[in-house]
Enzyme design. Structure first.
Site, PDB file in Angstrom:
ATOM      1  N   GLU A 119       3.828  -4.059   1.052  1.00  0.00           N
ATOM      2  CA  GLU A 119       4.156  -2.704   0.600  1.00  0.00           C
ATOM      3  C   GLU A 119       5.556  -2.674  -0.014  1.00  0.00           C
ATOM      4  O   GLU A 119       6.367  -1.786   0.259  1.00  0.00           O
ATOM      5  CB  GLU A 119       4.030  -1.698   1.744  1.00  0.00           C
ATOM      6  N   GLU A 264      -4.960  -3.243   5.820  1.00  0.00           N
ATOM      7  CA  GLU A 264      -4.615  -2.430   6.991  1.00  0.00           C
ATOM      8  C   GLU A 264      -5.394  -1.123   6.932  1.00  0.00           C
ATOM      9  O   GLU A 264      -5.480  -0.492   5.882  1.00  0.00           O
ATOM     10  CB  GLU A 264      -3.122  -2.076   7.034  1.00  0.00           C
TER      11      GLU A 264
END
Length: 506
Positions: A119, A264
């Site tokens: 990220e 995720e």
């Protein structure tokens, strides 16, 4: 030459069939931002006990890599954001890292993916355009030097914030401010057949806007659908809508062949006061159970029906050293003492039901059934029945001729049986019995003769017509059998073809 071509062609077809029947894979994220976790060797034992075959870690810790050796568990390792600068600046640094930190454990430890950064576009300390793609390229080059670039895939993980628009899904578009980073990154993925890795959390959409987002919609429990006005596609859950928004965003940039991998997703069991309504063990169990079943049965998404997808559940343990709101420390499936926070079947084959008892829309119990309302019109009943037997995924075999629930051959009787099957399969919530007003809950068992109306808490093995319960669970096992048969056919074909070629050569 012609025979050689036929052999190659036959093998190619068999391999194609094998690839088509592989189902989606469910893994788990093994984060270690905690000071009370068991040793890596004990963690591996726990993972094996729960039949978890795919694991993501966020670094390349030597103790962890060693612990996963000789287990056949497929491991995704990570290059942390803090290493991106060094990895992007020097190929020799990356070559040394691979030699000293990865290769000593490979292939004993089955490493299949390396994520370069996590990220990074959300990290204010990282210049994604300067670091991530060059670091990915250097890792790939290092792998090529040792002949592992096809066995270990390289990618990076992103958050949904990479999109500027996600609804309707067909209007999905990447944030233009990331264009300078996205284009070279996507070209890298397409060229090397690496997946687009995304962390998806429908939980946040509900937590931040509970008045506008239905809890049932994010938990895979909605009996209603959200329509995409541009395509006419119907969405029963937010996860599928988010995935399709990414596919449409990729298509808009002409990257149609890149596969999406969800690295995720999950749901917290506890939260701060502002999260109390959303973060609960019941909601976490419901979401994770449903996402696992959704993946292993290859349901795909409305835009990509039947397409297999790999998903990693976050996270293996509660992590007490993570910063932020209370929920950040309570995503775990297990406590540090290795006991389960709640029960979860990672194979997706369980026929059990996980009642969302804390949800505001959940009031079902093992003593409730759903039948057709006597006030519903024939048109409404017919429409609801057709929907349940189609998009609703109810196995309607029992109401077919010569089956236990065919008689009485009336619309009300058939609709009642099907409504109840859908109701029980979807946690016996009030909304699962609405059918636009065509369904009604009752407390008296409507079963008759050999037509057994199932209940969420009942003994399903005694129901001679309870095929709706097991149909989704049997799909993975059926795929496994088909894979085994096709592999056997491939080996036999190879054996006889080689025998023929040898005899001709002689």
């Amino acid at each position: 030459m012609a025979r050689d071509f036929k052999l190659i062609f036959s093998i190619s077809i068999l391999l194609l069939l094998l690839d088509c029947c592989y189902g989606g894979k469910v893994g788990v994220c093994y984060g270690r931002s905690a000071d009370d976790l068991p040793t890596p060797s004990k963690v591996v034992q726990l993972i094996q006990q729960h039949n978890i075959k795919y694991v993501r870690i966020y670094d390349y810790n030597s103790q962890v890599l060693k612990a996963f050796g000789n287990t056949s568990i497929e491991l995704m390792i990570g290059v942390p954001n803090s290493d991106l600068n060094a990895f992007s600046q020097s190929q020799s640094n990356v070559d040394t890292w691979l030699k000293n930190s990865v290769l000593p454990y490979y292939p004993t430890t089955k490493i299949t993916y390396i994520t370069v950064g996590a990220e990074s576009t959300d990290d204010p300390h990282i210049n994604a355009s300067s670091f991530v793609v060059p670091a990915m390229q250097n890792v790939l080059t290092a792998l090529r030097k040792v002949g592992l670039s096809r066995r270990i895939k390289v990618s990076t993980t992103l958050s949904l914030g990479i999109l500027s628009r996600s609804f309707p899904p067909s209007a999905g578009a990447f944030n233009s401010s990331y264009a300078y980073f996205l284009r070279p990154m996507l070209e890298f993925l397409a060229e090397n057949k690496s997946p687009f890795m995304i962390d998806l959390y429908p939980y946040y959409a509900y937590r931040d806007s509970p008045n506008n987002v239905s809890l049932d919609y994010v938990l895979f429990e909605s009996s209603s659908e959200v329509i995409d006005p541009n395509t006419g596609l119907l969405y029963k859950n937010m996860f599928d809508a988010q995935v399709d928004a990414l596919y449409y965003a990729l298509t808009a940039l002409n990257f149609r062949t890149i596969k999406i991998m969800v690295t995720e997703t999950g749901w917290p069991t506890k939260g701060s006061p502002k999260e109390k309504a959303a973060a609960s063990s019941d909601n976490a169990e419901t979401y994770n159970s449903n996402i696992i079943r959704h993946v292993v049965t290859n349901q795909g998404t409305p835009a990509k029906p039947g397409e297999a997808m790999n998903v990693y559940i976050f996270s293996l343990f509660n992590e007490n050293r993570k910063a932020g709101l209370d929920s950040e420390r309570n995503w775990g499936l297990f406590y540090p003492d290795q006991t389960s926070v709640y029960q979860l079947d990672f194979t997706g084959k369980s026929n059990g039901f996980h009642s969302n008892s804390s949800g505001t829309n959940s009031s079902g119990s093992s003593n409730s059934w759903c039948i057709a309302s006597s006030k519903a019109s024939e048109r409404d009943l017919k429409g609801a029945l057709d929907w349940a037997c189609g998009p609703g995924n109810v196995d309607c075999t029992a109401i077919q001729p010569s089956q236990p629930c065919f008689q009485p051959d009336t619309l009300v009787s058939h609709a009642s049986f099907v409504f109840n099957s859908y109701f029980q399969q979807n946690r016996a919530t009030d909304v699962a019995c609405s059918f636009g007003g065509a369904g009604v809950k009752v407390n008296k068992d409507p079963s008759y003769d050999k037509c057994i109306y199932i209940t969420a808490g009942g003994n399903k093995t005694k129901a001679t017509n309870a095929t709706a319960l097991t149909s989704s669970a049997s799909t993975p096992r059926g795929n496994e059998l088909l894979q085994w048969i096709l592999k056997l056919c491939l080996m036999i074909s190879l054996f006889f073809s080689l025998q023929t070629m040898n005899s001709q050569a002689l």
